[in-house]
Design a protein around this motif. Structure first.
Motif, PDB file in Angstrom:
ATOM      1  N   PRO A  68      44.322  45.317  36.323  1.00  8.24           N
ATOM      2  CA  PRO A  68      44.205  44.840  34.941  1.00  8.24           C
ATOM      3  C   PRO A  68      42.724  44.719  34.569  1.00  8.24           C
ATOM      4  N   GLY A  70      40.064  43.433  31.253  1.00  5.08           N
ATOM      5  CA  GLY A  70      39.779  42.947  29.900  1.00  5.08           C
ATOM      6  C   GLY A  70      38.450  43.519  29.458  1.00  5.08           C
ATOM      7  N   GLY A  71      37.440  42.664  29.372  1.00  2.68           N
ATOM      8  CA  GLY A  71      36.118  43.116  28.911  1.00  2.68           C
ATOM      9  C   GLY A  71      35.271  43.733  30.008  1.00  2.68           C
ATOM     10  N   ASN A  72      35.774  43.723  31.259  1.00  5.15           N
ATOM     11  CA  ASN A  72      35.047  44.271  32.409  1.00  5.15           C
ATOM     12  C   ASN A  72      33.684  43.592  32.599  1.00  5.15           C
ATOM     13  N   THR A  73      33.646  42.293  32.335  1.00  4.78           N
ATOM     14  CA  THR A  73      32.400  41.543  32.562  1.00  4.78           C
ATOM     15  C   THR A  73      32.470  40.710  33.847  1.00  4.78           C
ATOM     16  N   GLY A  74      33.594  40.782  34.542  1.00  6.68           N
ATOM     17  CA  GLY A  74      33.743  40.040  35.795  1.00  6.68           C
ATOM     18  C   GLY A  74      32.647  40.473  36.767  1.00  6.68           C
ATOM     19  N   THR A 139      37.174  38.818  27.483  1.00  9.43           N
ATOM     20  CA  THR A 139      38.407  38.589  26.727  1.00  9.43           C
ATOM     21  C   THR A 139      39.061  37.279  27.158  1.00  9.43           C
ATOM     22  N   MET A 143      39.449  35.741  30.850  1.00  7.93           N
ATOM     23  CA  MET A 143      38.915  34.393  31.104  1.00  7.93           C
ATOM     24  C   MET A 143      39.979  33.473  31.706  1.00  7.93           C
ATOM     25  N   THR A 146      40.492  34.591  35.354  1.00  9.56           N
ATOM     26  CA  THR A 146      39.445  34.151  36.290  1.00  9.56           C
ATOM     27  C   THR A 146      39.239  32.638  36.247  1.00  9.56           C
ATOM     28  N   GLY A 149      34.488  29.484  33.708  1.00 10.60           N
ATOM     29  CA  GLY A 149      33.841  28.184  33.493  1.00 10.60           C
ATOM     30  C   GLY A 149      32.849  28.262  32.346  1.00 10.60           C
ATOM     31  N   GLY A 150      31.589  28.540  32.687  1.00 11.91           N
ATOM     32  CA  GLY A 150      30.579  28.659  31.646  1.00 11.91           C
ATOM     33  C   GLY A 150      29.796  27.378  31.461  1.00 11.91           C
ATOM     34  N   GLU A 199      43.486  36.134  38.931  1.00  5.44           N
ATOM     35  CA  GLU A 199      42.690  37.371  38.995  1.00  5.44           C
ATOM     36  C   GLU A 199      43.540  38.649  38.947  1.00  5.44           C
ATOM     37  N   ILE A 205      48.682  38.906  31.898  1.00  7.19           N
ATOM     38  CA  ILE A 205      48.667  37.959  30.778  1.00  7.19           C
ATOM     39  C   ILE A 205      48.534  38.771  29.492  1.00  7.19           C
ATOM     40  N   GLU A 411      33.225  29.818  39.841  1.00 10.06           N
ATOM     41  CA  GLU A 411      33.824  30.155  38.549  1.00 10.06           C
ATOM     42  C   GLU A 411      34.096  31.649  38.367  1.00 10.06           C
ATOM     43  N   ASN A 448      46.606  44.551  41.425  1.00  6.88           N
ATOM     44  CA  ASN A 448      45.230  44.369  41.895  1.00  6.88           C
ATOM     45  C   ASN A 448      45.113  44.314  43.416  1.00  6.88           C
TER      46      ASN A 448
END
Ligand code: FAD
Ligand code: MLT
Ligand code: ZN
Length: 455
Positions: A68, A70-74, A139, A143, A146, A149-150, A199, A205, A411, A448
């Protein structure tokens, strides 16, 4: 067999949304850090939960893994193929429902970006309550997956705390739903809470119901310089104890600031350059938090020439850039080894001091740059220099974290980057309990593969 399988996927999503051409697949196959990549059999972009269900059934039938995305920022390699899987991009599921002004809730598609949802929430007088530097691409589905956090966890908690309801697709094609979701809802197991942080290994989702927080219009940001990590951590604890208005408590060092100044052409906050910096943001929906911030600063023995405060939005943004642009400048310097860890706050300063020493012991040429969310005991350790596949520095850092009683993932998650460390951190019995859940939700292991657990 492959051709027939890809044709079946195309029939589900339409030819335009089933990508097999290498040039079209490329951006889905490499992660944000460029440390992780793999070839996908195909990239599919479903437009509905129903299409997701049909894709999963086809993949189970063919025994093909699904990654899966999303934004591929992981940052732990969990969103890109290991080789030969189907990438399931959720970006088309990006609808944003109407914000319920009274309840402060909204239902959004998994592919909606954080920035888009933040915009919708603010327009209705609310905030998402979770914020991070990748907001334009990350996305909501990614989020949740994963448990991101932030920078506002110290006030509002991680993504799991914001999750009121969800819709998800299981590998048997069933769609499970708890929408709209209720703030009080103890009917059976909390499956949304289970999916948060899973993950992409348990289900896909597709929609999320978020519990928003009141919009905090009165804000001030302050950067303070310190002679060492111990005094910065002590000040952070004291400010957190004194100020209910704390929204963010972040730490960075002069080594990181140096790169920011070089790559992002930003100015240092003070003439003198101390080794350690603390950034604090205070915010309130009704009163101006600046006076109480100043009063609290007055109780700390800080050098006034090492304090910069901004209350206007431009000034606040400029101070925030000094912290937020660290991720980008690490990438500009090379392909970083990124280790996102947490330790009890009492050991945080020790971690900051000891981590470069631990890295230097295994690679004397490596450069170690740390920054992080000190309010949450979360430190981001970035090591530049060693080859991507050389894990000696990763092991040295994680060994130290466990010695200090910490967690190998604060996080960002386990992804593929830290699978070897799951058992070391959690123990055999706990990982066996996790594997039992995985086996019940994904009996053939197509979701995954290689993420969270060793294959
Ligand atoms: P992806 O990277 O696409 O995927 C992440 C994981 O979730 C993968 O395992 C993927 O398979 C799975 N997944 C994605 N979508 C779904 C879905 N719909 N259903 C099931 N599984 C799914 N993270 C933080 O926690 N805090 C930060 O402060 C922070 N700052 C960042 C700053 C920058 C500049 C960058 C590049 C990254 C940062 N991150 C941070 C990491 C990243 O943004 C988060 O992990 C984010 O949650 C990933 O969202 P995404 O949509 O990009 O997910
Ligand atoms: C951050 O806090 O900046 C992010 O988690 C990303 C990173 O670790 O670089
Ligand atoms: Zn972070």
């Amino acid at each position: 067999m492959t051709e027939a399988f890809v044709a079946a996927l195309s029939a589900i999503v339409g030819d335009d949304h089933c990508l097999t051409d290498p040039s079209l697949r490329a951006s889905y196959e490499t992660d944000w850090t460029r440390r992780f990549r793999g070839d996908a059999l195909a990239v599919v972009r479903p437009g509905s939960a129903d299409e997701v269900a049909r894709i999963l059934l086809a993949c189970v039938d063919a025994g093909i893994g699904v990654v899966p995305q999303g934004g591929n920022t992981g940052l732990v390699g969990g969103s890109v193929p290991r080789g030969g899987e189907v990438v399931l991009s959720l970006l088309r599921l990006n609808e944003i429902g109407e914000v319920e002004r009274g309840a402060g809730e909204v239902t959004v598609g998994a592919g909606a970006t954080l920035a888009a949802v933040q915009g919708a929430a603010r327009g209705a007088g609310w905030e998402v309550g979770v914020d991070l530097g990748a907001r334009d691409s990350a996305t909501i589905g990614g989020m949740v997956a994963t448990n991101a956090g932030g920078v506002n966890v110290v006030r509002h908690g991680s993504m799991r705390s914001r999750l009121l309801g969800f819709e998800a697709v299981r590998v048997d094609g069933t769609i499970i739903q708890r929408l709209p979701g209720m703030p009080k809802d103890n009917t059976g197991y909390d499956l949304g809470g289970l999916l948060a942080g899973s993950e992409g290994t348990l289900a896909i989702i597709t929609r999320v119901r978020l519990r928003l927080v009141p919009r905090l219009r009165n804000r001030a940001v302050c950067v303070i310089g310190f002679a060492d990590a111990a005094s910065a951590v002590a000040a952070a604890s004291e400010l957190r104890r004194r100020l209910a208005s704390v929204l963010a408590l972040e730490l960075f060092t002069d080594a990181g600031l140096d790169l920011i100044m070089r790559h992002a052409s930003l100015a240092a906050p003070f003439v003198v350059r101390p080794p350690v910096y603390l950034l604090i943001e205070v915010a309130s929906s009704d009163v101006d938090p600046t006076d109480t911030l100043f009063a609290a600063l007055g109780t700390l023995a800080v050098d006034e020439s090492l304090v910069a405060v901004a209350t206007d939005s431009g000034g606040r943004h400029r101070l925030w850039e000094l912290r937020e642009r660290h991720t980008e400048v690490m990438n500009a310097e090379g392909v970083p080894h990124k280790l996102d860890v947490s330790v009890p706050l009492a050991r945080y300063a020790e971690l900051v001091e000891r981590v470069p020493v631990a890295v230097a012991a295994v690679d004397s040429d490596a450069r170690t740059i740390v920054y992080g969310h000190v309010g949450d005991g979360n430190l981001h350790v970035n090591v530049l220099g060693p080859a991507s596949e050389d894990e000696a520095v990763d092991d040295a850092v994680l060994e130290l974290v466990l010695e200090l009683g910490g967690s190998v993932s604060a996080e960002h998650g386990i992804g593929v980057a830290k699978v070897a460390w799951l058992v070391r951190d959690r123990g055999v019995e706990t990982v066996a309990a996790m594997r039992a859940i995985k086996a019940a939700w994904d009996p053939t292991g197509i979701l995954n593969p290689g993420v969270v657990f060793e294959r």
